[in-house]
Design an enzyme around this catalytic site. Structure first.
Site, PDB file in Angstrom:
ATOM      1  N   GLY A  12       0.692  -1.273   0.220  1.00 45.80           N
ATOM      2  CA  GLY A  12      -0.098  -0.117  -0.051  1.00 45.80           C
ATOM      3  C   GLY A  12       0.631   1.347  -0.057  1.00 45.80           C
ATOM      4  O   GLY A  12       0.505   2.419   0.384  1.00 45.80           O
ATOM      5  N   SER A  13       2.134   1.137  -0.448  1.00 41.95           N
ATOM      6  CA  SER A  13       2.766   2.510  -0.551  1.00 41.95           C
ATOM      7  C   SER A  13       2.352   3.472  -1.455  1.00 41.95           C
ATOM      8  O   SER A  13       2.446   4.898  -1.140  1.00 41.95           O
ATOM      9  CB  SER A  13       4.354   2.183  -0.767  1.00 41.95           C
ATOM     10  OG  SER A  13       4.470   1.764  -2.057  1.00 41.95           O
ATOM     11  N   LEU A  85      -4.539  -6.900  -6.930  1.00 41.16           N
ATOM     12  CA  LEU A  85      -4.159  -7.988  -7.774  1.00 41.16           C
ATOM     13  C   LEU A  85      -5.501  -8.726  -8.343  1.00 41.16           C
ATOM     14  O   LEU A  85      -5.173  -9.802  -9.106  1.00 41.16           O
ATOM     15  CB  LEU A  85      -3.300  -8.753  -6.911  1.00 41.16           C
ATOM     16  CG  LEU A  85      -1.841  -7.899  -6.520  1.00 41.16           C
ATOM     17  CD1 LEU A  85      -0.894  -8.935  -5.974  1.00 41.16           C
ATOM     18  CD2 LEU A  85      -1.394  -7.027  -7.660  1.00 41.16           C
ATOM     19  N   HIS A 104       0.173  -0.050 -13.597  1.00 43.98           N
ATOM     20  CA  HIS A 104       1.079  -1.304 -13.766  1.00 43.98           C
ATOM     21  C   HIS A 104       2.232  -1.086 -13.988  1.00 43.98           C
ATOM     22  O   HIS A 104       2.843   0.057 -14.561  1.00 43.98           O
ATOM     23  CB  HIS A 104       0.437  -1.946 -15.225  1.00 43.98           C
ATOM     24  CG  HIS A 104       1.244  -3.253 -15.473  1.00 43.98           C
ATOM     25  ND1 HIS A 104       0.745  -4.353 -14.681  1.00 43.98           N
ATOM     26  CD2 HIS A 104       2.377  -3.694 -16.103  1.00 43.98           C
ATOM     27  CE1 HIS A 104       1.611  -5.421 -15.163  1.00 43.98           C
ATOM     28  NE2 HIS A 104       2.354  -4.957 -15.818  1.00 43.98           N
ATOM     29  N   ASP A 145      -4.589  -6.031 -17.188  1.00 38.84           N
ATOM     30  CA  ASP A 145      -3.922  -4.883 -17.777  1.00 38.84           C
ATOM     31  C   ASP A 145      -4.378  -4.640 -19.117  1.00 38.84           C
ATOM     32  O   ASP A 145      -3.662  -4.177 -20.012  1.00 38.84           O
ATOM     33  CB  ASP A 145      -2.385  -5.662 -17.981  1.00 38.84           C
ATOM     34  CG  ASP A 145      -2.084  -5.828 -16.431  1.00 38.84           C
ATOM     35  OD1 ASP A 145      -2.176  -4.910 -15.349  1.00 38.84           O
ATOM     36  OD2 ASP A 145      -1.317  -6.858 -16.114  1.00 38.84           O
ATOM     37  N   GLU A 174       6.367   6.022  -9.889  1.00 41.03           N
ATOM     38  CA  GLU A 174       4.822   5.818  -9.396  1.00 41.03           C
ATOM     39  C   GLU A 174       4.439   6.884  -8.536  1.00 41.03           C
ATOM     40  O   GLU A 174       3.232   7.744  -8.692  1.00 41.03           O
ATOM     41  CB  GLU A 174       4.631   4.330  -8.933  1.00 41.03           C
ATOM     42  CG  GLU A 174       4.762   3.284  -9.808  1.00 41.03           C
ATOM     43  CD  GLU A 174       4.377   2.073  -9.070  1.00 41.03           C
ATOM     44  OE1 GLU A 174       3.912   1.024  -9.862  1.00 41.03           O
ATOM     45  OE2 GLU A 174       4.891   1.712  -7.946  1.00 41.03           O
TER      46      GLU A 174
END
Ligand code: GAR
Length: 193
Positions: A12-13, A85, A104, A145, A174
């Site tokens: 969960g970063s 996921l 992704h 994806d 990200e």
């Protein structure tokens, strides 16, 4: 005000980074974090951040009804998958058309599809001898994806880079870009509503 639900399966970063980015924002707030794992560290992050977090089973995600009900009750109008996921089921896609996006950790369409998540992706990139990787933010459709690509950013992969080093570089991208892309997608959606 747009209310986001973040879906996350593990650490969960990214979820934490997104919550922090939008704290104090007048137009966007993270209302809820949703997971498919009760023991995911993202729940501890949510607790520390003061954001409600819930767990649903795989069956509940597939069925979609209970999840959709809770999202509606919480006033959620946009879903962000940040390290989630499971495949998003059709009932959820139908309830939030064009309002679910995913990140992704590679340059789709390369290194995507079922089973390609987290560290497995970075290992595949290194094994393939790629000289670059990166991130892809895309709309979610019924495929793993799949869905229209919204944004990509790249990083260099050196011959000596380990999968862990590629993961580190990708996480930097990200954290820098994902919240800004979310903000832009929501702002553009609001203009066309
Ligand atoms: C992130 O790198 C994200 O891109 C990836 O999982 C990681 C979660 O890290 N997502 C996928 O692989 C989806 N196919 P985090 O839990 O620390 O945010």
């Amino acid at each position: 005000m747009t209310h986001i639900a973040l879906f996350a399966s593990g650490n969960g970063s990214n979820a934490e980074n997104i919550v922090r980015y939008f704290s104090g924002n007048r137009n966007i707030s993270v209302s809820l974090i949703v997971s498919n794992r009760r023991d995911a560290y993202v729940h501890e992050r949510a607790r520390q951040l003061g954001v409600k977090s819930l767990t649903f089973s795989r069956v509940e995600f597939e069925d979609g009804l209970a999840v959709t009900d809770v999202l509606r009750v919480c006033g959620v109008d946009f879903i962000v998958l940040a390290g989630f996921l499971l495949k998003v089921s059709q009932p959820l896609l139908d309830a939030f058309p064009g309002r679910i996006i995913n990140i992704h950790p590679a340059l789709l369409p390369k290194f995507g599809g079922k089973g390609m998540y987290g560290d497995r992706v970075h290992r595949a990139v290194v094994d393939a001898g790629e000289n670059e990787s990166g991130i892809t933010v895309h709309y979610v459709d019924g495929q793993y994806d799949g869905g229209e690509i919204i944004f990509q950013a790249t990083c260099e992969v050196l011959p000596e880079d380990s999968p862990e080093e590629v993961a580190r570089k990708v996480h930097v991208l990200e954290y820098a870009f994902f919240p800004k892309v979310i903000e832009k997608v929501i702002a553009e959606g609001r203009r066309s509503d």
